[in-house]
Enzyme design. Sequence first.
Site, PDB file in Angstrom:
ATOM      1  N   CYS A 227       0.060 -14.043  -5.947  1.00 25.04           N
ATOM      2  CA  CYS A 227       0.935 -13.462  -4.939  1.00 25.04           C
ATOM      3  C   CYS A 227       1.592 -14.546  -4.086  1.00 25.04           C
ATOM      4  O   CYS A 227       2.762 -14.417  -3.701  1.00 25.04           O
ATOM      5  CB  CYS A 227       0.154 -12.485  -4.059  1.00 25.04           C
ATOM      6  SG  CYS A 227      -0.012 -10.853  -4.779  1.00 25.04           S
TER       7      CYS A 227
ATOM      8  N   SER B   6     -10.438   3.602   4.329  1.00 27.28           N
ATOM      9  CA  SER B   6     -11.529   2.767   3.844  1.00 27.28           C
ATOM     10  C   SER B   6     -12.763   2.939   4.735  1.00 27.28           C
ATOM     11  O   SER B   6     -12.743   2.595   5.920  1.00 27.28           O
ATOM     12  CB  SER B   6     -11.109   1.294   3.830  1.00 27.28           C
ATOM     13  OG  SER B   6     -12.234   0.463   3.621  1.00 27.28           O
TER      14      SER B   6
END
Length: 394
Positions: A358, A191
């Site tokens: 989640c 990233s």
Amino acid sequence: MLAQLPPALQNLQLPLRLKLWDGHQFDLGPQPSITITVKDPQLVAQFSHPTLDLLGSAFVEGKLELEGPISEVVRVCDELSQALLEDEGDHPAQRLSHDKETDAASISYHYDLSNSFYQLWLDRDMVYSCAYFERGDASLEEAQQAKFRHLCRKLRLQPGEYLLDVGCGWGGLARFAAREFGVKVFGITLSKEQLALARERVAAEGLQDKVDLQLLDYRDLPQDGRFDKVVSVGMFEHVGHANLQQYANILFGAVREGGLVMNHGITARHVDGRPVGRGAGDFIDRYVFPNGELPHLSMISAFVSEAGLEVVDVESLRLHYARTLNIWSQRLESHLEAAGKLVPDKALRIWRLYLAGCAYAFEKGWINLHQILAVKPLSNGGHNLPWTRGDLYR
């Protein structure tokens, strides 16, 4: 009014109110705690088969609106899905191709969204992985620092050692290990946004001589055993089932004999790695983690062992991750206006559902989080680990 709803919905007893595009509304049970406003007439017929992927995708695409606490939205939508799809089995496990270009694009999609967006709801070190709650009332900041310390203690880090951080994120663990344990760290990420901020923070703390962070694919790591210890946190979920043996082999090649390897990551409920949650996995693959795959604990342990590493300790932090995600979700919900100025509306919808969903999945046991500690045995088959875990908790 009843004729406008699928018959399957008419006998449910859920705290759910359905509002239709024409102004009509229908309560599926007493005292509704959430409201679903359907904006697309074609969506109503699909409510007889409400997978979590269908409901989540419709919200993301603006075909329906959700009112009520996001955690309650997730719970009620799961109960709706379960009531109408209770006999449906799980999908087979995926085996996707993972080349460097695909993985780099997937990482960029997820992590290069906006550093400022992540700062709204992560802790001050921007740790985007499961925290470790040593006390029930510990703050997120305390729990993330405790997670760093727990990992470093498990790795038995000593001053002057060379640590490889695979998937270093914003560099929080790398800086902690260098600062608190006196090691040198080589960290890698795919990233660019993460790397830029991570390097800024390394420089701000004056750790440039101890922490080296690079944009690098794990498949390009040196295989000369130069590292004393290896840590990988929240990264192997992106590796893919097809590449897990290669991943384990590369970690083996990177660490010296007698060195330790710590793999911290999300694991699947089923041994073959197939997803659970009536379409929740499909939603995450489409909108959150493209090409992500979760192996079972036994699967990753087998690959680690086949690579020549010996698994010496395993710890489940499933409920720790449920609490971490709940805190993240609450923080994001408290900053929706600011978040809406940093990312597109569609992205914000995705993340609201993802974090709350989640948290729910970890609470329900649909997925788990395991720390797996392995050692690269010495040539005589031995190692230098303590006889007990006592040193971890002093």
